[in-house]
Write a protein that holds these residues in place. Structure first.
Motif, PDB file in Angstrom:
ATOM      1  N   GLU A 183       0.833  -1.207   0.000  1.00  0.00           N
ATOM      2  CA  GLU A 183       0.000   0.000   0.000  1.00  0.00           C
ATOM      3  C   GLU A 183       0.868   1.258   0.000  1.00  0.00           C
ATOM      4  O   GLU A 183       0.458   2.294  -0.518  1.00  0.00           O
ATOM      5  CB  GLU A 183      -1.023   0.008   1.155  1.00  0.00           C
ATOM      6  CG  GLU A 183      -0.456   0.173   2.532  1.00  0.00           C
ATOM      7  CD  GLU A 183      -1.551   0.385   3.591  1.00  0.00           C
ATOM      8  OE1 GLU A 183      -2.745   0.246   3.304  1.00  0.00           O
ATOM      9  OE2 GLU A 183      -1.166   0.707   4.742  1.00  0.00           O
ATOM     10  N   LEU A 184       2.075   1.160   0.564  1.00  0.00           N
ATOM     11  CA  LEU A 184       3.003   2.299   0.505  1.00  0.00           C
ATOM     12  C   LEU A 184       3.469   2.533  -0.934  1.00  0.00           C
ATOM     13  O   LEU A 184       3.568   3.677  -1.389  1.00  0.00           O
ATOM     14  CB  LEU A 184       4.189   2.046   1.429  1.00  0.00           C
ATOM     15  CG  LEU A 184       3.829   2.039   2.915  1.00  0.00           C
ATOM     16  CD1 LEU A 184       4.896   1.335   3.728  1.00  0.00           C
ATOM     17  CD2 LEU A 184       3.625   3.465   3.430  1.00  0.00           C
ATOM     18  N   LEU A 185       3.741   1.448  -1.646  1.00  0.00           N
ATOM     19  CA  LEU A 185       4.086   1.566  -3.071  1.00  0.00           C
ATOM     20  C   LEU A 185       2.922   2.191  -3.845  1.00  0.00           C
ATOM     21  O   LEU A 185       3.128   3.063  -4.702  1.00  0.00           O
ATOM     22  CB  LEU A 185       4.402   0.174  -3.621  1.00  0.00           C
ATOM     23  CG  LEU A 185       5.042   0.101  -5.006  1.00  0.00           C
ATOM     24  CD1 LEU A 185       6.476   0.614  -4.958  1.00  0.00           C
ATOM     25  CD2 LEU A 185       5.022  -1.326  -5.536  1.00  0.00           C
ATOM     26  N   GLY A 186       1.711   1.740  -3.541  1.00  0.00           N
ATOM     27  CA  GLY A 186       0.525   2.297  -4.195  1.00  0.00           C
ATOM     28  C   GLY A 186       0.354   3.780  -3.907  1.00  0.00           C
ATOM     29  O   GLY A 186      -0.002   4.558  -4.793  1.00  0.00           O
ATOM     30  N   ALA A 187       0.626   4.191  -2.676  1.00  0.00           N
ATOM     31  CA  ALA A 187       0.512   5.612  -2.319  1.00  0.00           C
ATOM     32  C   ALA A 187       1.563   6.439  -3.050  1.00  0.00           C
ATOM     33  O   ALA A 187       1.289   7.558  -3.504  1.00  0.00           O
ATOM     34  CB  ALA A 187       0.646   5.791  -0.806  1.00  0.00           C
ATOM     35  N   ALA A 188       2.770   5.899  -3.178  1.00  0.00           N
ATOM     36  CA  ALA A 188       3.822   6.601  -3.923  1.00  0.00           C
ATOM     37  C   ALA A 188       3.385   6.815  -5.373  1.00  0.00           C
ATOM     38  O   ALA A 188       3.502   7.921  -5.920  1.00  0.00           O
ATOM     39  CB  ALA A 188       5.129   5.802  -3.868  1.00  0.00           C
TER      40      ALA A 188
ATOM     41  N   ARG B 207      -3.961  -4.389  -2.451  1.00  0.00           N
ATOM     42  CA  ARG B 207      -3.804  -3.245  -1.541  1.00  0.00           C
ATOM     43  C   ARG B 207      -4.145  -1.949  -2.259  1.00  0.00           C
ATOM     44  O   ARG B 207      -3.827  -1.790  -3.437  1.00  0.00           O
ATOM     45  CB  ARG B 207      -2.365  -3.184  -1.028  1.00  0.00           C
ATOM     46  CG  ARG B 207      -1.932  -4.435  -0.291  1.00  0.00           C
ATOM     47  CD  ARG B 207      -2.831  -4.723   0.887  1.00  0.00           C
ATOM     48  NE  ARG B 207      -2.394  -5.929   1.594  1.00  0.00           N
ATOM     49  CZ  ARG B 207      -3.031  -6.436   2.639  1.00  0.00           C
ATOM     50  NH1 ARG B 207      -4.141  -5.878   3.090  1.00  0.00           N
ATOM     51  NH2 ARG B 207      -2.573  -7.520   3.228  1.00  0.00           N
ATOM     52  N   ILE B 208      -4.734  -1.030  -1.495  1.00  0.00           N
ATOM     53  CA  ILE B 208      -5.284   0.200  -2.061  1.00  0.00           C
ATOM     54  C   ILE B 208      -4.586   1.418  -1.459  1.00  0.00           C
ATOM     55  O   ILE B 208      -4.233   1.411  -0.283  1.00  0.00           O
ATOM     56  CB  ILE B 208      -6.788   0.312  -1.688  1.00  0.00           C
ATOM     57  CG1 ILE B 208      -7.545  -0.932  -2.127  1.00  0.00           C
ATOM     58  CG2 ILE B 208      -7.413   1.571  -2.248  1.00  0.00           C
ATOM     59  CD1 ILE B 208      -7.811  -1.023  -3.570  1.00  0.00           C
ATOM     60  N   ALA B 209      -4.414   2.449  -2.272  1.00  0.00           N
ATOM     61  CA  ALA B 209      -4.007   3.766  -1.754  1.00  0.00           C
ATOM     62  C   ALA B 209      -4.706   4.819  -2.599  1.00  0.00           C
ATOM     63  O   ALA B 209      -5.047   4.563  -3.756  1.00  0.00           O
ATOM     64  CB  ALA B 209      -2.498   3.936  -1.814  1.00  0.00           C
TER      65      ALA B 209
ATOM     66  N   LEU C   7      -3.545   5.817   2.913  1.00  0.00           N
ATOM     67  CA  LEU C   7      -3.257   4.382   2.828  1.00  0.00           C
ATOM     68  C   LEU C   7      -4.541   3.587   3.037  1.00  0.00           C
ATOM     69  O   LEU C   7      -5.335   3.909   3.929  1.00  0.00           O
ATOM     70  CB  LEU C   7      -2.220   3.980   3.873  1.00  0.00           C
ATOM     71  CG  LEU C   7      -0.861   4.683   3.775  1.00  0.00           C
ATOM     72  CD1 LEU C   7       0.060   4.224   4.906  1.00  0.00           C
ATOM     73  CD2 LEU C   7      -0.210   4.429   2.417  1.00  0.00           C
TER      74      LEU C   7
ATOM     75  N   PRO D 217       6.033  11.141  -2.422  1.00  0.00           N
ATOM     76  CA  PRO D 217       6.076   9.788  -2.969  1.00  0.00           C
ATOM     77  C   PRO D 217       7.405   9.075  -2.748  1.00  0.00           C
ATOM     78  O   PRO D 217       7.428   7.857  -2.582  1.00  0.00           O
ATOM     79  CB  PRO D 217       5.799  10.027  -4.466  1.00  0.00           C
ATOM     80  CG  PRO D 217       4.930  11.242  -4.482  1.00  0.00           C
ATOM     81  CD  PRO D 217       5.520  12.125  -3.410  1.00  0.00           C
TER      82      PRO D 217
ATOM     83  N   LEU E  76       7.659   7.392   0.646  1.00  0.00           N
ATOM     84  CA  LEU E  76       6.746   6.237   0.660  1.00  0.00           C
ATOM     85  C   LEU E  76       7.366   5.056  -0.101  1.00  0.00           C
ATOM     86  O   LEU E  76       7.281   3.906   0.347  1.00  0.00           O
ATOM     87  CB  LEU E  76       5.401   6.628   0.049  1.00  0.00           C
ATOM     88  CG  LEU E  76       4.618   7.632   0.891  1.00  0.00           C
ATOM     89  CD1 LEU E  76       3.566   8.340   0.058  1.00  0.00           C
ATOM     90  CD2 LEU E  76       3.963   6.947   2.087  1.00  0.00           C
TER      91      LEU E  76
ATOM     92  N   ALA F 181       8.376   1.423   1.506  1.00  0.00           N
ATOM     93  CA  ALA F 181       7.992   0.137   0.910  1.00  0.00           C
ATOM     94  C   ALA F 181       9.214  -0.761   0.764  1.00  0.00           C
ATOM     95  O   ALA F 181       9.198  -1.941   1.140  1.00  0.00           O
ATOM     96  CB  ALA F 181       7.333   0.371  -0.454  1.00  0.00           C
TER      97      ALA F 181
END
Lengths: 141, 141
Positions: free
Chosen positions: A48-53, B4-6, B23, B46, B49, B53
């Protein structure tokens, strides 16, 4: 250009151990575990951290592109979904799906989508990834 | 395996606008801006983050490898430094440096370093990145 920092700590085995993650800006520090990563336990996880980035970079880049083109960016909202799946390399991030909606004045749907595709292909974090990306972009004015 | 979602939101121009990152686990939601990303403003970005990750994945993977090999992982701590620099592609993530220290019972320095190198090369997020990684690994028992 500042370098950015993040920290991780791990104690114990994979399934019974636990860790903490901390962002260098100081805005977040919290736990992660096997359960929060591979099942449904409380806490964060690297995916999810990768997704946020990626979501953060893409959305900022799209806003920048549209603003530079003379449009008014009232609001762009993006969800990134990061798929963690078992394949021939073990568990892998197999895909990130970006779904973005823009409330942007002055732009037409085709131009919005074209800017979104270019942001997807060229933004800083997209270029730092070795993962297939998909994009769904919609104007919701 | 859960996806996983962001989420990211952006409003306004690049330099005067602002955004929010969230997150999917719900453990963090907060602002980001041009200043928090490219200069020294408050908020996340980013790149940190992405560093979290990678640091989180690498450290968990190293702990898992050492535990499976029969060593006791008292504590492994890793700092990831993410370099954002201007090159021929514009701003790019040019490198991530991992610096890890392990308090691990039963292992010798050479074996610790070998496990660290293998975790660096094979962990899920390392394989999802298209960025050079460096590693400094030290046993601090």
């Amino acid at each position: 250009m500042p370098a950015r920092i993040a920290e991780a700590v791990w104690q114990g085995t994979l399934q019974e151990g636990s860790g903490t993650l901390k962002l260098g800006s100081g805005v977040y520090e919290g736990p992660y575990t096997y359960l929060s990563r591979f099942e449904e336990g409380a806490g964060t996880n690297p995916e999810e951290l990768l997704g946020a980035a990626e979501a953060g970079c893409f959305t900022m880049a799209l806003g920048a592109r549209l603003s530079r083109a003379g449009f008014i960016v009232n609001r762009i909202a993006t969800t990134a979904t990061v798929y963690l799946e078992k394949n021939e390399s073990g568990f892998s991030v197999t895909r990130i799906d970006l779904v973005t909606e823009g409330d942007v004045s002055g732009v037409d749907e085709a131009s919005f989508r074209q800017h979104a595709e270019e942001a997807e292909n060229t933004c800083i974090i997209s270029r730092a990834l070795n993962v297939p990306l998909t994009l769904s972009a919609k104007l919701i004015n």
